[in-house]
Each structure stands twice: as structure tokens, then as C-alpha cells.
Design a protein around this motif. Structure first.
Motif, PDB file in Angstrom:
ATOM      1  N   ALA A   1      -1.311   9.280   6.900  1.00 44.93           N
ATOM      2  CA  ALA A   1      -0.660   8.302   5.535  1.00 44.93           C
ATOM      3  C   ALA A   1       0.729   8.904   5.758  1.00 44.93           C
ATOM      4  CB  ALA A   1      -1.048   7.358   4.827  1.00 44.93           C
TER       5      ALA A   1
ATOM      6  N   ILE B   1       6.053   4.016   2.145  1.00 47.60           N
ATOM      7  CA  ILE B   1       6.551   5.808   1.924  1.00 47.60           C
ATOM      8  C   ILE B   1       7.580   5.621   3.600  1.00 47.60           C
ATOM      9  CG2 ILE B   1       6.375   7.941   4.115  1.00 47.60           C
ATOM     10  CD1 ILE B   1       3.744   8.282   2.775  1.00 47.60           C
TER      11      ILE B   1
ATOM     12  N   TYR C   1      -8.260  17.325   3.963  1.00 43.45           N
ATOM     13  CA  TYR C   1      -9.261  16.670   5.249  1.00 43.45           C
ATOM     14  C   TYR C   1      -9.319  17.408   6.350  1.00 43.45           C
ATOM     15  CZ  TYR C   1      -6.654  13.351   1.720  1.00 43.45           C
ATOM     16  OH  TYR C   1      -6.667  12.225   1.197  1.00 43.45           O
TER      17      TYR C   1
ATOM     18  N   ASP D   1       5.659  12.135  -2.150  1.00 40.96           N
ATOM     19  CA  ASP D   1       4.625  11.092  -1.346  1.00 40.96           C
ATOM     20  C   ASP D   1       3.505  11.934  -2.760  1.00 40.96           C
ATOM     21  OD1 ASP D   1       1.998   9.761  -0.662  1.00 40.96           O
ATOM     22  OD2 ASP D   1       1.885  10.926   0.689  1.00 40.96           O
TER      23      ASP D   1
ATOM     24  N   THR E   1      -2.395  17.315   4.896  1.00 43.75           N
ATOM     25  CA  THR E   1      -2.129  16.156   3.865  1.00 43.75           C
ATOM     26  C   THR E   1      -2.833  14.790   4.533  1.00 43.75           C
ATOM     27  OG1 THR E   1      -0.523  14.250   2.816  1.00 43.75           O
ATOM     28  CG2 THR E   1       0.073  15.007   4.956  1.00 43.75           C
TER      29      THR E   1
ATOM     30  N   LYS F   1      -7.970   6.046  -5.813  1.00 43.00           N
ATOM     31  CA  LYS F   1      -6.781   6.867  -6.501  1.00 43.00           C
ATOM     32  C   LYS F   1      -7.761   6.970  -7.984  1.00 43.00           C
ATOM     33  CE  LYS F   1      -4.735   8.247  -2.189  1.00 43.00           C
ATOM     34  NZ  LYS F   1      -5.707   8.394  -1.462  1.00 43.00           N
TER      35      LYS F   1
ATOM     36  N   SER G   1       0.051   5.453  -4.041  1.00 40.34           N
ATOM     37  CA  SER G   1      -0.458   4.665  -4.003  1.00 40.34           C
ATOM     38  C   SER G   1      -1.284   4.189  -4.578  1.00 40.34           C
ATOM     39  CB  SER G   1      -1.853   5.106  -2.756  1.00 40.34           C
ATOM     40  OG  SER G   1      -2.705   4.499  -1.836  1.00 40.34           O
TER      41      SER G   1
ATOM     42  N   GLY H   1      -3.086  -1.479  -2.802  1.00 41.90           N
ATOM     43  CA  GLY H   1      -2.020  -1.080  -3.076  1.00 41.90           C
ATOM     44  C   GLY H   1      -1.339  -0.054  -2.856  1.00 41.90           C
TER      45      GLY H   1
ATOM     46  N   ALA I   1       0.761   9.993  -4.044  1.00 45.38           N
ATOM     47  CA  ALA I   1      -0.531   8.865  -3.445  1.00 45.38           C
ATOM     48  C   ALA I   1      -1.367   9.528  -4.612  1.00 45.38           C
ATOM     49  CB  ALA I   1      -1.083   8.930  -2.139  1.00 45.38           C
ATOM     50  N   GLN I   2      -1.328  11.024  -4.655  1.00 38.81           N
ATOM     51  CA  GLN I   2      -2.519  11.185  -5.700  1.00 38.81           C
ATOM     52  C   GLN I   2      -3.183  11.821  -6.684  1.00 38.81           C
ATOM     53  OE1 GLN I   2      -4.285  14.221  -2.935  1.00 38.81           O
ATOM     54  NE2 GLN I   2      -4.290  12.954  -0.991  1.00 38.81           N
TER      55      GLN I   2
ATOM     56  N   ASN J   1       1.048  -1.140  -0.117  1.00 39.23           N
ATOM     57  CA  ASN J   1       0.091  -0.366   0.013  1.00 39.23           C
ATOM     58  C   ASN J   1       0.666   0.938  -0.691  1.00 39.23           C
ATOM     59  OD1 ASN J   1       0.771   0.781   2.850  1.00 39.23           O
ATOM     60  ND2 ASN J   1      -0.615  -1.140   3.081  1.00 39.23           N
ATOM     61  N   GLY J   2       0.145   2.404   0.102  1.00 41.88           N
ATOM     62  CA  GLY J   2       0.764   3.662  -0.171  1.00 41.88           C
ATOM     63  C   GLY J   2       1.385   4.034   0.739  1.00 41.88           C
TER      64      GLY J   2
HETATM   65  C1  LIG Z   1      -1.387  11.773   0.769  1.00 44.89           C
HETATM   66  C2  LIG Z   1      -1.378  10.570   0.932  1.00 44.89           C
HETATM   67  N1  LIG Z   1      -0.643   9.721   0.953  1.00 44.89           N
HETATM   68  C3  LIG Z   1      -0.427   8.628   1.484  1.00 44.89           C
HETATM   69  C4  LIG Z   1      -1.636   7.643   1.349  1.00 44.89           C
HETATM   70  C5  LIG Z   1      -1.353   6.505   1.604  1.00 44.89           C
HETATM   71  O1  LIG Z   1      -2.088   5.036   0.569  1.00 44.89           O
HETATM   72  P1  LIG Z   1      -1.978   3.413   1.314  1.00 44.89           P
HETATM   73  O2  LIG Z   1      -3.780   4.268   1.466  1.00 44.89           O
HETATM   74  O3  LIG Z   1      -2.218   3.289  -0.037  1.00 44.89           O
HETATM   75  O4  LIG Z   1      -1.554   3.137   2.314  1.00 44.89           O
HETATM   76  C6  LIG Z   1      -2.448   8.390   0.464  1.00 44.89           C
HETATM   77  C7  LIG Z   1      -3.858   7.083   0.858  1.00 44.89           C
HETATM   78  O5  LIG Z   1      -4.120   7.023   1.166  1.00 44.89           O
HETATM   79  C8  LIG Z   1      -3.057   9.428   0.749  1.00 44.89           C
HETATM   80  O6  LIG Z   1      -4.295  10.270   0.577  1.00 44.89           O
END
Ligand SMILES: Cc1ncc(COP(=O)(O)O)c(C=O)c1O
Length: 374
Positions: free
Chosen positions: A88, A64, A313, A157, A85, A186, A181, A194, A159-160, A59-60
Motif C-alpha cells: 500500500a 497516503i 512481506y 507511513d 514495505t 494494526k 492505518s 479505518g 501504519a505500523q 483507511n491507511g
Molecule cells: C506499511 C503500511 N502502509 C499502508 C498500509 C495501508 O493501510 P490500510 O490497509 O488501512 O489501507 C498498511 C496496512 O495495511 C501498511 O502496513
């Protein structure tokens, strides 16, 4: 009319044959973990990302802390990011054992403000994690200059913002690594969890490959490690979707332009800003009410009228109850922009499979709310 926030099932139906074919291929291969489909997807993702390597992980968030760990960052070290942010980002820093240091975001992009980073640097600082929030890249050129000057590591990061771009840089080009992520919501999402790390650093690639697989790249030979692999079934789904991601981003950009044209002139909220030369991929289309007390009533108004609006958020990380749970954390100076973002953000429905009618319906309802404000 109802407008949902996500279009996962619509997207599946649009490319069902390609996804089903890849799922069948994996099922028939007899290899489901670290198999040929994962290898194929990793090669495709590296090519797409203009990086030498891509490593699929669980996962994302794991992406990290794995990247931090491999760079030797842990207890006693500080890592700078921003507090508006997804949780995570900080969680990854804490799992690695480091201290999360929060600097303010840029009022326009909501990504970390490069001008706020140097004040956050101490002798303990080891890395910066800019987040490409909502689908627009942080100012990586400016951040890279600071990182080089202070000899800091850089992890993006991402993820987005897969398929986003700066005016003269790709994601992954200016950093040690970028993390991705693939959770379903996403822009490139699988039907579950994943993640991936992309990098141009061969040492980082080799070490993450071992760490994600119980410290092993050879049967029965282990060093310390974890289990955090991207399953081949997910790799197959993502491989099918990757072929469409650029067109999907273009479609998101078109819906964003339609929102922006339709919402222009509203008096009670601000619109998202795309910096000149940047390719913003609008993972989220986030407007900000002028006043914090307007935010929840706007979300309620939209939801009551069948439009699924959300907030990304709504609580900045340093404002979460119980912060920092015994973990290392530091807030640097005023983080007023991040706090304003958290208090005022409203995400409107945004996915490629929206229809013009749905987007126009959202615009009409948001403007109706705007006109009704005193
Ligand atoms: C900015 C950011 N960082 C990290 C993550 C973590 O990813 P994951 O949910 O796949 O662990 C997310 C999303 O969930 C995210 O939006």
C-alpha cells in the motif's frame, strides 16, 4: 498447544464494556458519519500524537494518497520509499499519479536507509515516504536533514508504529504529515477498516477534511473531492482502545524481550534489532533466516506444530508479478537488503494478549527447528 497469530477477540473480551458502551453511544446519537464521536476521537488522537491535527479517513492507503495530493504531488513527480514495505505504500504513490522510487533498506531496522536516499534524488523528486516498519521508527533526523537540503516533502507511513518514538522525536514532529492505518491487525485496530492523517499543518488539515468529504465542509458547497471518512462507529471503538495503547505497546515490548532472550544464540536466523533510545512497539516480531531456502521450511515447521507464523512481506514490491503495471517506478541501485528481508522474514505471533506459556511454546519450537538444521 496452538498459538494464533492475532488476539483480536481476546482483546475485545478484555475491554468489552468500554467498546460496547462507545458503540451504544454512537448508535443512540443518531449521528454516524462526521458525527460527535469522530470529532472526539480526532481530538484524542491529536493529543496522543503530540500533533495539532488528526483527520479520520477511510483507511491507511487513502491517508497516503490524500496527503500526497494535498501537498501537490502527482503525475511527473517522484516519491522515494523502500521496496520491503506493505504494498500500500507504493499503491498510495501510484494512486496519487506519481512515480514510486525504491531505495534500499537499512539491514538492521529494515526501514529506509538514509544513506541510500540521496542517490535516488532527481529533479523530479518531490517527497520521501519513510515507513516505520514492524513498529520501529525510521531514522527521521537523518531523513529530515536530506529532505531539508533538497527541499522535499516528508510523509511518514505510520501504519505500523503508533506509540513508537525516536530517541528525540515523536512521529509527526519532523514531517509534513504522518499516515495511520486502523485495520484490525494494526496495534490500534478497529473491527474493519479505518485510517488517519496527523499533521501540524493547518492548511493540510483543512484541505484533507474537505477532500475526504466530497470536497465539502459546508452543506451543498463542493469542490472536487472523494468519499473517505472514518465512520463514527469505528471512531468509538478506536477511542476506547486508544486509552490502552500505551500499556499494550509495553506488553508487546515485554513479549519481544522474552522472545529475544529465548532465541538468543540460535545459529540459523537473526533477531530483530531495537536501536538505542528508540521505542520499538513491535507491531511484528520478525526474525530472518540466514538463508532464503530456510524460510519456507521454518514457517511450515511452525504451522505444522500449531504455531501460526507468517511472512511480512515475502515479495518485495518490485518483484511482484507484472510490476509496475504501467505505473511509474524506478529501483535505485542494489536493493539487496530489502530483497534479503523479503526472502528470509518470518513473523512470530505478537499481540499484547499472548500468554507467557504461548510465547515460551513458540520459542521452544523455533529453537527445536534451529537445532535440527545442519
Ligand atoms: C506499511 C503500511 N502502509 C499502508 C498500509 C495501508 O493501510 P490500510 O490497509 O488501512 O489501507 C498498511 C496496512 O495495511 C501498511 O502496513
Amino acid at each position: 498447544m496452538k498459538v494464533s497469530f492475532y488476539g483480536h477477540v481476546r482483546q475485545y473480551h478484555n475491554i468489552q464494556r468500554e467498546i460496547d458502551a462507545n458503540i451504544r453511544k454512537v448508535l443512540e446519537s443518531g449521528e454516524y458519519v462526521l458525527g460527535p464521536m469522530l470529532k472526539q476521537f480526532e481530538a484524542e488522537l491529536a493529543r496522543f500524537s503530540h500533533t495539532k491535527f488528526a483527520i479520520g479517513v477511510g483507511n491507511g492507503t487513502d491517508a497516503i494518497w490524500l496527503a500526497l495530493m494535498v501537498l501537490g504531488i502527482g503525475p511527473g513527480d517522484e516519491v522515494i520509499t523502500h521496496p520491503n514495505t506493505f504494498f500500500a505504500t507504493a499503491e498510495g504513490i501510484w494512486i496519487a499519479g506519481a512515480t514510486a522510487v525504491f531505495a534500499d533498506c537499512c539491514p538492521k531496522t529494515k526501514c529506509i536507509d538514509p544513506a541510500k536516499i540521496e542517490a535516488a534524488i532527481t529533479t523530479k523528486t518531490k517527497a520521501i515516504i519513510p515507513v516505520h516498519l514492524y513498529g520501529q521508527c525510521a531514522d527521521m533526523r537523518a531523513i529530515k536533514k536530506i529532505a531539508d537540503k533538497h527541499k522535499l516533502r516528508l510523509i511518514e507511513d505510520n501504519a505500523q508504529a503508533i506509540d513508537a518514538k525516536g530517541p528525540d522525536f515523536h512521529i509527526g514532529e519532523l514531517s509534513d504529515a504522518a499516515t495511520i492505518s486502523f485495520i484490525i491487525q494494526k496495534n490500534l485496530g478497529t473491527f474493519g477498516d479505518g485510517g488517519a492523517v496527523i499533521t501540524n499543518n493547518a492548511g493540510l488539515d483543512a484541505t484533507i477534511r474537505k477532500l475526504r468529504n466530497h470536497g465539502s465542509n459546508q452543506r451543498n458547497v463542493h469542490s472536487f473531492g472523494f468519499n473517505s471518512r472514518l465512520d463514527d462507529l469505528h471512531a468509538g471503538i478506536l477511542s476506547a482502545k486508544l486509552k490502552h495503547i500505551h500499556a499494550w505497546s509495553d506488553q508487546r515490548r515485554q513479549w519481544a524481550a522474552r522472545y529475544t532472550a529465548g532465541l538468543k544464540g540460535a545459529k540459523n536466523f537473526d533477531l530483530p534489532v531495537e536501536l538505542p533510545g528508540y521505542r520499538h512497539v513491535f507491531h511484528l516480531y520478525v526474525i530472518e533466516t540466514k538463508k532464503p531456502q530456510q524460510r519456507d521450511p521454518l514457517v511450515k515447521f511452525l504451522v505444522d506444530h500449531g504455531i501460526d507464523a507468517k511472512t511480512h512481506y515475502s515479495t518485495a514490491i518490485h518483484k511482484q508479478a507484472g510490476f509496475p503495471w504501467g505505473k511509474g517506478a524506478r529501483v535505485v541501485g542494489s536493493v539487496a537488503n530489502a530483497e534479503h528481508n523479503a526472502a528470509c522474514c518470518v513473523s512470530l505471533p505478537m499481540f499484547p494478549e499472548l500468554t507467557a506459556k504461548e510465547v515460551d511454546c513458540v520459542i521452544a519450537k523455533v529453537m527445536e527447528w534451529d537445532r535440527a538444521q545442519k
